[in-house]
Design a protein around this motif. Structure first.
Motif, mmCIF file in Angstrom:
data_model
loop_
_atom_site.group_PDB
_atom_site.id
_atom_site.type_symbol
_atom_site.label_atom_id
_atom_site.label_comp_id
_atom_site.label_asym_id
_atom_site.label_seq_id
_atom_site.Cartn_x
_atom_site.Cartn_y
_atom_site.Cartn_z
ATOM 1 N N ASN A 120 36.438 -9.413 22.849
ATOM 2 C CA ASN A 120 35.904 -10.578 23.581
ATOM 3 C C ASN A 120 34.547 -10.358 24.253
ATOM 4 O O ASN A 120 34.124 -11.196 25.054
ATOM 5 C CB ASN A 120 36.924 -11.038 24.634
ATOM 6 N N THR A 121 33.856 -9.245 23.969
ATOM 7 C CA THR A 121 32.697 -8.902 24.801
ATOM 8 C C THR A 121 31.350 -9.046 24.100
ATOM 9 O O THR A 121 30.356 -9.411 24.727
ATOM 10 C CB THR A 121 32.867 -7.474 25.354
ATOM 11 N N ASN A 122 31.300 -8.732 22.819
ATOM 12 C CA ASN A 122 30.022 -8.858 22.118
ATOM 13 C C ASN A 122 30.313 -9.093 20.643
ATOM 14 O O ASN A 122 31.341 -8.671 20.121
ATOM 15 C CB ASN A 122 29.181 -7.575 22.296
ATOM 16 N N ALA A 166 31.078 -2.061 23.418
ATOM 17 C CA ALA A 166 30.654 -3.438 23.122
ATOM 18 C C ALA A 166 29.134 -3.564 23.105
ATOM 19 O O ALA A 166 28.614 -4.643 22.846
ATOM 20 C CB ALA A 166 31.254 -4.392 24.148
ATOM 21 N N HIS A 167 28.417 -2.467 23.426
ATOM 22 C CA HIS A 167 26.947 -2.538 23.501
ATOM 23 C C HIS A 167 26.236 -1.514 22.626
ATOM 24 O O HIS A 167 25.444 -0.706 23.121
ATOM 25 C CB HIS A 167 26.490 -2.406 24.952
ATOM 26 N N PRO A 168 26.487 -1.555 21.302
ATOM 27 C CA PRO A 168 25.714 -0.659 20.430
ATOM 28 C C PRO A 168 24.253 -1.114 20.362
ATOM 29 O O PRO A 168 23.909 -2.212 20.802
ATOM 30 C CB PRO A 168 26.400 -0.820 19.071
ATOM 31 N N MET A 217 32.288 2.626 31.320
ATOM 32 C CA MET A 217 30.993 2.929 30.700
ATOM 33 C C MET A 217 30.656 1.719 29.838
ATOM 34 O O MET A 217 30.913 1.717 28.637
ATOM 35 C CB MET A 217 31.103 4.196 29.862
ATOM 36 N N HIS A 218 30.097 0.705 30.462
ATOM 37 C CA HIS A 218 29.994 -0.578 29.775
ATOM 38 C C HIS A 218 28.812 -0.668 28.819
ATOM 39 O O HIS A 218 28.896 -1.321 27.784
ATOM 40 C CB HIS A 218 29.941 -1.716 30.789
ATOM 41 N N ASP A 219 27.696 -0.046 29.179
ATOM 42 C CA ASP A 219 26.486 -0.149 28.356
ATOM 43 C C ASP A 219 25.835 1.223 28.335
ATOM 44 O O ASP A 219 26.279 2.148 29.034
ATOM 45 C CB ASP A 219 25.557 -1.222 28.969
ATOM 46 N N SER A 283 25.162 -2.098 35.560
ATOM 47 C CA SER A 283 26.029 -2.338 34.398
ATOM 48 C C SER A 283 25.211 -2.408 33.115
ATOM 49 O O SER A 283 25.203 -1.481 32.321
ATOM 50 C CB SER A 283 26.842 -3.608 34.620
ATOM 51 N N HIS A 284 24.463 -3.506 32.904
ATOM 52 C CA HIS A 284 23.718 -3.646 31.646
ATOM 53 C C HIS A 284 22.344 -2.985 31.730
ATOM 54 O O HIS A 284 21.765 -2.856 32.809
ATOM 55 C CB HIS A 284 23.553 -5.131 31.310
ATOM 56 N N VAL A 285 21.841 -2.591 30.586
ATOM 57 C CA VAL A 285 20.528 -1.967 30.503
ATOM 58 C C VAL A 285 19.591 -2.922 29.771
ATOM 59 O O VAL A 285 19.956 -3.474 28.721
ATOM 60 C CB VAL A 285 20.590 -0.631 29.734
ATOM 61 N N LEU A 475 30.197 -13.887 27.077
ATOM 62 C CA LEU A 475 29.533 -12.634 27.415
ATOM 63 C C LEU A 475 28.258 -12.531 26.577
ATOM 64 O O LEU A 475 27.267 -13.153 26.914
ATOM 65 C CB LEU A 475 30.490 -11.447 27.179
ATOM 66 N N HIS A 476 28.347 -11.846 25.435
ATOM 67 C CA HIS A 476 27.113 -11.495 24.731
ATOM 68 C C HIS A 476 27.038 -12.098 23.331
ATOM 69 O O HIS A 476 28.049 -12.471 22.756
ATOM 70 C CB HIS A 476 26.996 -9.982 24.646
ATOM 71 N N GLY A 477 25.786 -12.147 22.826
ATOM 72 C CA GLY A 477 25.570 -12.679 21.491
ATOM 73 C C GLY A 477 24.317 -12.100 20.863
ATOM 74 O O GLY A 477 23.516 -11.434 21.535
HETATM 75 FE FE FE Z 1 28.159 -6.488 28.610
#
Ligand code: FE
Ligand code: V55
Length: 485
Positions: A120-122, A166-168, A217-219, A283-285, A475-477
């Motif tokens: 559900n995140t990206n 979820a953040h490659p 470790m989200h991003d 959190s996000h970079v 969340l992300h796209g």
């Molecule tokens: Fe995120």
């Protein structure tokens, strides 16, 4: 089906949507430039069934993937659930079987042995595959055109870690997908994995290492030569899970670390270097890059916790003022012999999160960044029973080269979702293109897809498309250009 709970997470604008479908040729205001060809993918948590435990946090809903295809001035819509193993098992049972967010101790016995991921995140595109991602599980592969789910992948049988971020990122130099996993040997383990995936979907490299302490470790970030891991104390433990507490809680007594892992051939866990700084939340970079021996890492930093549903581990109440985050440049120097950061510099006074760039500049010196901003000077009218708290009411842009910024306010009864950059063409200059993002019309309980000239956002949208169903908070796209499909 029994009904959803009468709680803020499931009512008003947050009412589950649960709509899969197709709509050809959405109603447009303004003009969609006909040269935009490709598709914008994004994902929202959208529970298939009422939560097993009576209520739930927004991060635990089943991933619902939307695709907006742009073709010759028209926009078409398609939406499907990511059919995770969890979704299929619950679908067959006709009810929820999985309990609290990342707490298998709360599951129905029938859920045992099934991957808990919600995807559900990206939604991320690489090598003709669409990956629907949740950081507690492997990557779920979907078919980018039909949105049919293919299933979880171990990247050609080679991935030995249990999870995929979820953040490659895509390394612009090689075209490889760079990712990582945490809790790689199971829930609450400090084990981490670094991954490089070739465009054909096989894992080229996996490096195991250990985190200083277990946390979300989200991003992460890449630069030309390094992978960078920021360790922020959104901590968790089996003890918490046994006590029925939320998986994560914020700990203001722990330091923050930045791990620097060389990406060269032959790197092992021994080669990682950890820098340390004072407690904060990030959190996000936005992006990171090298400048000689220096590494710059741009991330929105808040003084304190940003997640009210992952409360302070020492019992402090949520502090909205301290949850405001400001894009900050962390700099470490690889030629130094200290573990301290060289500097930390605030890059804008716009309070914001969900930072994005022109992704062709991933890990490289870059000029433009976009983010969602909370402008506290603007009026907010929370009509339509939407969630309270700070409202992301503004799109922001920072120009690191000139030090200038722009913003566009979406009005008092609307809010915005994460922006995504669309390049004009594969070789267009940085920032030459558009920004696409969803706008929540809170009173109407409707959603519009907005399109901006990427470096002229202050002028407002050049076009908008009415989405025929309400989009929940997503969340992300990401953007897939047509020629690469
Ligand atoms: Fe995120
Ligand atoms: C985030 C979102 C998640 C999650 C962990 O920061 C972190 C965002 C939608 O789920 O599981």
């Amino acid at each position: 089906m029994s009904s959803f709970p009468d709680t803020p997470a499931f009512t008003g604008f947050n009412t589950p949507s649960r709509v899969e479908g197709d709509a050809f040729d959405l109603a447009i205001e303004g003009t969609i430039p006909p040269e935009i060809r490709g598709a914008f993918y994004r994902v929202q948590p959208d529970p298939q069934f009422p939560p097993l435990l009576g209520n739930d946090i927004p991060f635990n809903g089943d991933g619902m993937v939307a695709m907006f295809s742009f073709d010759n001035g028209r926009v078409h819509f398609r939406q499907r659930w990511a059919r995770t193993d969890k979704w299929k098992l619950e679908h067959a049972a006709g009810r929820s079987l999985f309990g609290a967010y990342r707490n298998p101790l709360t599951d129905d016995p029938a859920a045992k042995g099934t991957i808990r991921g919600t995807a559900n995140t990206n939604v991320f595109l690489h090598g003709g595959r669409l990956y629907a991602l949740k950081e507690d599980s492997p990557a779920l592969v979907m078919e980018p055109e039909t949105l049919e789910t293919i299933g979880y992948t171990d990247f050609g049988g080679r991935m030995t870690g249990e999870t995929f971020t979820a953040h490659p990122k895509i390394d612009p130099a090689t075209g490889d997908m760079i990712g990582f996993g945490y809790a790689s040997k199971g829930i609450c383990t400090r084990d981490m994995t670094y991954y490089e995936v070739a465009p054909d979907g096989t894992l080229k490299r996996e490096i195991w290492f250990e985190n200083p302490y277990y946390c979300m470790m989200h991003d992460f970030a890449i630069t030309r030569d390094y992978a960078l891991f920021h360790v922020v104390p959104i901590t968790g433990s089996w003890e918490r899970l046994a006590q029925g507490k939320p998986h994560f809680g914020f700990d203001t007594t722990l330091p923050v670390h930045l791990g620097v892992l060389p990406r060269r051939e032959g790197t092992t866990a021994e080669d990682i270097r950890w820098f340390t700084t004072d407690n904060c939340f990030a959190s996000h970079v936005m992006n990171a890059y090298q400048e000689g021996d220096r590494i710059h890492f741009d991330t929105p930093v808040a003084k304190n916790n940003m997640f009210p549903f992952f409360p302070d581990v020492h019992g402090a109440p949520f502090n909205p003022a301290e949850s405001a985050s400001f894009l900050t440049r962390w700099t470490v120097n690889m030629a130094s012999n200290t573990d301290q950061f060289e500097s930390q510099r605030r890059l804008t006074n716009m309070a914001g999160e969900f930072p994005r760039i022109d992704d062709r500049y991933q890990g490289l010196p870059y000029r433009y960044g976009w983010l969602l901003v909370i402008d506290p000077t603007k009026p907010v009218e929370l009509k339509g029973g939407s969630a309270g708290g700070a409202v992301m009411n503004t799109l922001g842009m920072v120009d690191h080269e000139t030090g200038t910024e722009q913003s566009w306010w979406c009005g008092p009864v609307s809010s915005l979702q994460e922006p995504c950059f669309i390049p004009r063409s594969a070789d267009a200059p940085e920032g030459d293109g558009w920004i696409v993002q969803i706008c929540n019309r809170l009173e109407e309980r409707a959603s519009d897809l907005l399109l901006f000239d990427a470096t002229e956002i202050a002028k407002g949208p050049i076009a908008s498309a009415r989405i025929p169903v309400r989009m929940r908070f997503g969340l992300h796209g990401n953007w897939l250009p047509a020629q690469a499909a």
